[in-house]
Design a protein around this motif. Structure first.
Motif, PDB file in Angstrom:
ATOM      1  N   LEU B  25      74.363 -54.664  28.972  1.00  0.00           N
ATOM      2  CA  LEU B  25      75.595 -55.487  29.583  1.00  0.00           C
ATOM      3  C   LEU B  25      75.390 -56.637  28.900  1.00  0.00           C
ATOM      4  CD1 LEU B  25      75.530 -54.648  33.335  1.00  0.00           C
ATOM      5  CD2 LEU B  25      77.262 -53.793  31.707  1.00  0.00           C
ATOM      6  N   LEU B  26      74.203 -57.265  28.733  1.00  0.00           N
ATOM      7  CA  LEU B  26      73.806 -58.658  27.850  1.00  0.00           C
ATOM      8  C   LEU B  26      74.359 -58.447  26.318  1.00  0.00           C
ATOM      9  CD1 LEU B  26      71.019 -60.120  29.638  1.00  0.00           C
ATOM     10  CD2 LEU B  26      73.270 -61.117  29.601  1.00  0.00           C
ATOM     11  N   ILE B  27      73.607 -57.226  25.806  1.00  0.00           N
ATOM     12  CA  ILE B  27      74.156 -57.053  24.334  1.00  0.00           C
ATOM     13  C   ILE B  27      75.438 -56.828  24.075  1.00  0.00           C
ATOM     14  CG2 ILE B  27      73.388 -55.393  22.309  1.00  0.00           C
ATOM     15  CD1 ILE B  27      70.781 -55.333  23.741  1.00  0.00           C
ATOM     16  N   SER B  28      76.094 -55.907  25.168  1.00  0.00           N
ATOM     17  CA  SER B  28      77.681 -55.724  24.940  1.00  0.00           C
ATOM     18  C   SER B  28      78.465 -56.937  25.209  1.00  0.00           C
ATOM     19  CB  SER B  28      78.060 -54.808  25.838  1.00  0.00           C
ATOM     20  OG  SER B  28      77.310 -53.765  26.157  1.00  0.00           O
ATOM     21  N   SER B  29      78.177 -57.965  25.670  1.00  0.00           N
ATOM     22  CA  SER B  29      78.916 -59.139  25.933  1.00  0.00           C
ATOM     23  C   SER B  29      78.605 -60.290  24.661  1.00  0.00           C
ATOM     24  CB  SER B  29      78.552 -59.761  27.216  1.00  0.00           C
ATOM     25  OG  SER B  29      77.309 -60.441  27.139  1.00  0.00           O
ATOM     26  N   THR B  30      77.658 -59.810  23.888  1.00  0.00           N
ATOM     27  CA  THR B  30      77.368 -60.784  22.839  1.00  0.00           C
ATOM     28  C   THR B  30      77.653 -59.953  21.510  1.00  0.00           C
ATOM     29  OG1 THR B  30      74.946 -60.261  23.022  1.00  0.00           O
ATOM     30  CG2 THR B  30      75.971 -62.153  24.230  1.00  0.00           C
ATOM     31  N   ALA B  31      76.283 -59.644  21.059  1.00  0.00           N
ATOM     32  CA  ALA B  31      76.401 -58.989  19.565  1.00  0.00           C
ATOM     33  C   ALA B  31      77.543 -57.920  19.352  1.00  0.00           C
ATOM     34  CB  ALA B  31      75.092 -58.587  19.071  1.00  0.00           C
ATOM     35  N   PHE B  32      77.746 -57.234  20.309  1.00  0.00           N
ATOM     36  CA  PHE B  32      78.680 -56.200  20.361  1.00  0.00           C
ATOM     37  C   PHE B  32      80.120 -56.392  20.584  1.00  0.00           C
ATOM     38  CE2 PHE B  32      76.379 -52.351  18.939  1.00  0.00           C
ATOM     39  CZ  PHE B  32      75.066 -52.758  18.740  1.00  0.00           C
ATOM     40  N   ARG B  33      80.596 -57.634  20.600  1.00  0.00           N
ATOM     41  CA  ARG B  33      81.824 -57.981  20.981  1.00  0.00           C
ATOM     42  C   ARG B  33      82.176 -59.036  19.971  1.00  0.00           C
ATOM     43  NH1 ARG B  33      84.359 -61.739  24.883  1.00  0.00           N
ATOM     44  NH2 ARG B  33      82.426 -63.092  24.747  1.00  0.00           N
TER      45      ARG B  33
END
Lengths: 214, 271
Positions: B25-33
């Motif tokens: 969830l944290l990675i989806s909301s940062t690097a992958f957004r």
């Protein structure tokens, strides 16, 4: 509910044991990850250390030369100006930098990190743009003319003995050696043409005089 | 004893799944957004720095070409650079190849060179015409490679979505198993508390492991390194803050779950 001592004790014990279980889980998980992926973790940390360059730890030392070994005791940082280069026959005195980045070449003459330093007795590869005010008039230099490198540890005078027009990929025509101190200075050629130049005008000169500063 | 062992193992697995879900969830909301990346680029003046770098590269090639630097004035704008970088980011996250428009730069440069030569009453030779053509191509290549270093790749969040779904499904299944085995909501709450405390400790400790190591990363050039370091620091802070909150929440749930013990003692006393 918590009034009796036994209830309080049971409650505290349950809370602490659950917290300890969480820490046990952390330990088991970390051990498992380390055991299974230790080589990959080491590789990842190694890569991270390789790409992490703490430039604040690099000290810009005074550049000095060891007269016995003819090696520099400390080197200038890449991109720093550490002297001037003069071509008296062309009326030029330009800033001299260690490094050949685009930023350096906009401001003066750069020295390639692939060669030696003045005084070290080897090939010194230097270059500058053929822009007006830099090395546009370099093709006017002749054999017998002098080039003077005045750097922060000494003054080195070179005498021109040869000039060549070299294709930009013919790097073997600027050989790196340490038998004799040769200064090679080049710029894009033709200097009065238009468009993208693929040739280089190279001036070869050998050391004839040096003065080491105290 | 067997029941405790099963609880231990299932809860450990669920803890890892909760940690995995948090990370996803944290990675989806940062690097992958892509909006996050664009926002970070704005914060780090990445667009402005790219514009300056491209302009400097143009000037360096022009300084070797016999042409005056004024020929480059207004040849491209900061807005074009930002638009092209954004379209490249959209392509990266969309799995497509971005097309950077450079025809306008080339044609404008060509007309300016012709005008400059006319003003000097200079008729270029055949070799010079080739050199000029080559110069224009070099300038165009320079622009294209200046926009996100000319690299084409794609970032797909398909696998992240899959990982998220797997984690959620597995957590639900294990939760049902734990409830069936223990038949107690309070005990389940203490298990969730353990999961959160476990995840919180690990998320918070990432800061201590990585923060110092990432400060001096140097990849490609200073502007990209600054952007990367900024994004990494932001992610590490997010993990840290989440870790602290999760750990505190975990302890609270453990305390609530410990009431299970009291409830049993009281029931026994009543009986």
């Amino acid at each position: 509910m918590l009034k009796s001592k036994k209830n309080k004790t049971d409650f505290v014990k349950a809370t602490i044991s659950n917290i300890i279980v969480a820490f046990i889980y952390v330990a088991v998980f970390c051990f498992f990850i380390y055991y299974v992926f230790s080589s990959k973790i080491s590789m990842a940390m190694g890569i991270l250390d390789t790409i992490s360059i703490d430039t604040s730890k690099k000290i810009l030392k005074d550049v000095t030369i060891d007269l016995e070994t003819r090696n520099l005791k400390a080197y200038p940082e890449f991109g720093t100006r550490y002297g001037t280069i003069s071509l008296p026959s062309l009326g030029l005195t330009l800033d001299f930098y260690f490094g050949d980045s685009l930023e350096v070449l906009r401001n003066g003459v750069g020295q390639s990190g692939g060669g030696y330093f003045p005084g070290e007795g080897g090939s010194i590869i230097t270059m500058g743009h053929n822009y007006s005010g830099i090395l546009k008039t370099l093709p006017e230099i002749k054999s017998g003319d002098t080039i003077i490198l005045d750097v922060n540890y000494g003054k080195f005078t070179y005498e021109v003995y040869d000039t060549k027009i070299v294709y930009y990929t013919e790097t073997y025509k600027l050989p790196i050696q340490r038998d004799e101190e040769i200064l090679m200075l080049y710029t894009c050629y033709p200097t009065d043409g238009f468009g993208h130049a693929v040739d280089r005008y190279v001036v070869y000169s050998r050391l004839v005089e040096e003065e080491i500063y105290d | 004893m067997i029941k405790k062992g099963i609880n231990f193992v299932l809860n450990l697995v669920m803890s890892v799944l909760v940690l995995g879900l948090i990370c996803v969830l944290l990675i989806s909301s940062t690097a992958f957004r892509k909006e996050y990346i664009k926002e970070k680029m704005r914060e780090n003046h990445f667009y402005d720095r790219t514009y300056s770098d491209i302009k400097e590269d143009f000037e360096n090639y022009t300084m070797q070409s016999g042409l005056e630097l004024e020929i480059l004035d207004g040849l491209f704008t900061k807005e074009k650079v930002e638009k092209d970088i954004n379209s490249k980011i959209d392509a990266i996250y969309g799995g497509k190849k971005a097309k950077i428009e450079t025809d306008s730069i080339k044609s404008e440069l060509d007309s300016r060179i012709n005008l400059a030569l006319e003003e000097k009453n200079r008729v270029p030779s055949e070799d010079e015409k080739k050199s000029i053509q080559k110069y224009e191509e070099v300038i165009v290549d320079c622009y294209q490679s200046g926009i996100l270093y000319g690299r084409d790749f794609s970032i797909s969040s398909k696998y992240l979505g899959l990982a998220k779904n797997i984690c959620i499904t597995a957590i639900i299944v294990i939760s049902i198993l734990l409830l069936i085995i223990n038949r107690s909501i309070l005990k389940y709450i203490s298990f969730i508390g353990i999961n959160l405390l476990f995840s919180g400790i690990l998320c918070a400790s990432i800061k201590f492991l990585l923060e110092k190591r990432v400060q001096h990363i140097l990849i490609l050039d200073a502007k990209f390194s600054n952007l990367l370091v900024n994004c990494l620091n932001d992610c590490i802070e997010k993990f840290y803050h989440f870790g602290i909150i999760a750990a505190i929440l975990g302890v609270i749930l453990i305390v609530l779950g410990s009431l299970e013990k009291i409830k049993k003692t009281i029931e026994n006393e009543i009986n």
